[in-house]
Design a protein around this motif. Sequence first.
Motif, PDB file in Angstrom:
ATOM      1  N   ASP A 170       0.955  -1.084   0.027  1.00  0.00           N
ATOM      2  CA  ASP A 170       0.095   0.011  -0.056  1.00  0.00           C
ATOM      3  C   ASP A 170       0.931   1.169  -0.052  1.00  0.00           C
ATOM      4  O   ASP A 170       0.479   2.087  -0.742  1.00  0.00           O
ATOM      5  N   LEU A 171       2.059   1.134   0.755  1.00  0.00           N
ATOM      6  CA  LEU A 171       2.816   2.349   0.844  1.00  0.00           C
ATOM      7  C   LEU A 171       3.571   2.610  -0.408  1.00  0.00           C
ATOM      8  O   LEU A 171       3.590   3.908  -0.911  1.00  0.00           O
ATOM      9  N   ILE A 172       3.905   1.661  -1.203  1.00  0.00           N
ATOM     10  CA  ILE A 172       4.594   1.670  -2.383  1.00  0.00           C
ATOM     11  C   ILE A 172       3.399   2.231  -3.671  1.00  0.00           C
ATOM     12  O   ILE A 172       3.880   3.196  -4.199  1.00  0.00           O
ATOM     13  N   GLN A 173       2.369   1.912  -3.495  1.00  0.00           N
ATOM     14  CA  GLN A 173       1.427   2.243  -4.469  1.00  0.00           C
ATOM     15  C   GLN A 173       0.847   3.872  -4.088  1.00  0.00           C
ATOM     16  O   GLN A 173       0.742   4.380  -5.157  1.00  0.00           O
ATOM     17  N   ALA A 174       0.743   4.008  -2.985  1.00  0.00           N
ATOM     18  CA  ALA A 174       0.654   5.400  -2.526  1.00  0.00           C
ATOM     19  C   ALA A 174       1.728   6.594  -2.938  1.00  0.00           C
ATOM     20  O   ALA A 174       1.380   7.734  -3.561  1.00  0.00           O
ATOM     21  N   LEU A 175       3.014   6.082  -3.016  1.00  0.00           N
ATOM     22  CA  LEU A 175       3.906   6.810  -3.410  1.00  0.00           C
ATOM     23  C   LEU A 175       4.089   7.058  -4.944  1.00  0.00           C
ATOM     24  O   LEU A 175       4.298   8.177  -5.577  1.00  0.00           O
ATOM     25  N   VAL A 176       3.768   5.896  -5.607  1.00  0.00           N
ATOM     26  CA  VAL A 176       3.554   5.982  -7.171  1.00  0.00           C
ATOM     27  C   VAL A 176       2.407   6.840  -7.380  1.00  0.00           C
ATOM     28  O   VAL A 176       2.499   7.871  -8.501  1.00  0.00           O
ATOM     29  N   LYS A 177       1.424   6.883  -6.745  1.00  0.00           N
ATOM     30  CA  LYS A 177       0.256   7.792  -7.074  1.00  0.00           C
ATOM     31  C   LYS A 177       0.534   9.146  -6.726  1.00  0.00           C
ATOM     32  O   LYS A 177       0.224  10.209  -7.531  1.00  0.00           O
TER      33      LYS A 177
END
Length: 485
Positions: A170-177
């Motif tokens: 979830d953290l990785i996807q939030a940063l990419v977003k």
Amino acid sequence: MNMPVTEIKPEPRSLEEWTAMLRDRDMPIFSNTVRSVNNIIGDDKKGVMELASVILQDPNLTTQLLKLSNSIYYNASRQKMATVSRAIVLLGTEVLRELTLACSFLEAILSPTNQRRANEEIAQAIHAAVHAKALAIATHDRSPEEVFVAALLHNIGNISFWCFCGAKGDLIQALVKDGSSQQAAEKQVLGFTLADLGGSLSKAWNLGGLIEESIRKNQGAVNPHVGLVHLGYEVVEALREGPDTKQYGACLEKIAAVTKQPKQAVREALQKNTEAAAGIARHFGAHEASDLIRKEAGQPSEPETAEAAPMTDRKQLQFQILQDITSILSGRIDINLLLETVLEGIQRGIGMDRTLFALLTTDKLALREKVSLGWRKDSYTQKLVFNLAKIPPNLFFQALSNHDGCWLNPEQDAALFTAGDTKLVGKNPCFLMPVCAGDKPIGLIYCDRAYNHQALSEDDFRAFRHFVQQANIGLSLYRLQGREG
């Protein structure tokens, strides 16, 4: 009163800890299968019997593998394959290695908890693998199966992570977003990239060869096999972009140059491969991945149809396996294949939990395991040895002298279940029958239902005796063929 304390497993922090967690805690079945299959394929002294026995330890893997073996993608001739042994003979060990690694990997990761990102990674891997294998065949590569496996497991770090990532994902996807690049986000959250994790897992599982080579970042002089793996992924990206894009056109040019085929033929092949990839994903049970493959290639989703129910009729399965045995007996007999097929008939056709064939030692004082199915052991190389006690007679001594077979029960035949036997096989109702060359026993087949404890029946015993009799007939014919040769 002390309350039980639930052990809280610490969250992995380093590349090494993530590798160990995925290998040992989340995907141990795949770890064991990879190790066993690679050991067998790499050993010239091992063959069909050893490979089949590894596959048959896992009923789910067996079912999936036979389902794929009978699919049009692998079995264009549509010859029915009811046994793993026959699948190995008809398709070859390299194809079965491909199927075994693919099925066991996807069995280890597919679950109802998979998020969309995990399914996207699985879809990309299956899609790229099918295209890479097709390219290998079109370029007359000698190892298209090896290319398929390398492409399927090329992004093994990504797939494994997204299936078991938890909050880190979830953290990785939030940063990419928020605008970070994928690699930068992975590095910030994990301290390494998922490509690094793939390389580490490849080493931990000792995948070696083309799989490990295609994962490496710096290729130098690129191995043409590696080029095919990477081209498979380029095809998937190009299809995702669409047929009117520059990327698709460049990919089409590259494939036409490599395969020496006209562009229209390449376009048709890409569509055909995409349909095959979606079908294979569905065979694997990766239904969401199947739909994603079609969607990303601009094809409509396949309408939902009821899948054929798996074959559960034991009588029908027994009949099909006996047909395979008849086929083996009608030609030059491969004794190992015969015995493996007989054991598979007993294990799957009668519905046993454990089946074992043991050979008499040269001094006739013990029986040593030759092949076993369903036994929960640390390694397939671990072999059971049963001592033969005449006074008082034990389980295996009693059975070895009874050519009609024994149906023994620990309640009625308690004296035969000695401490030594019980330590090895427990106390379970069981069938035993000697395997004979002429009138002389050379070994013995044992089976039971030690795990599900389902009652044995007269029908089961008749079927068991019939399968062992086929082994004895085969041994007699084998001896005659040896004399004639």
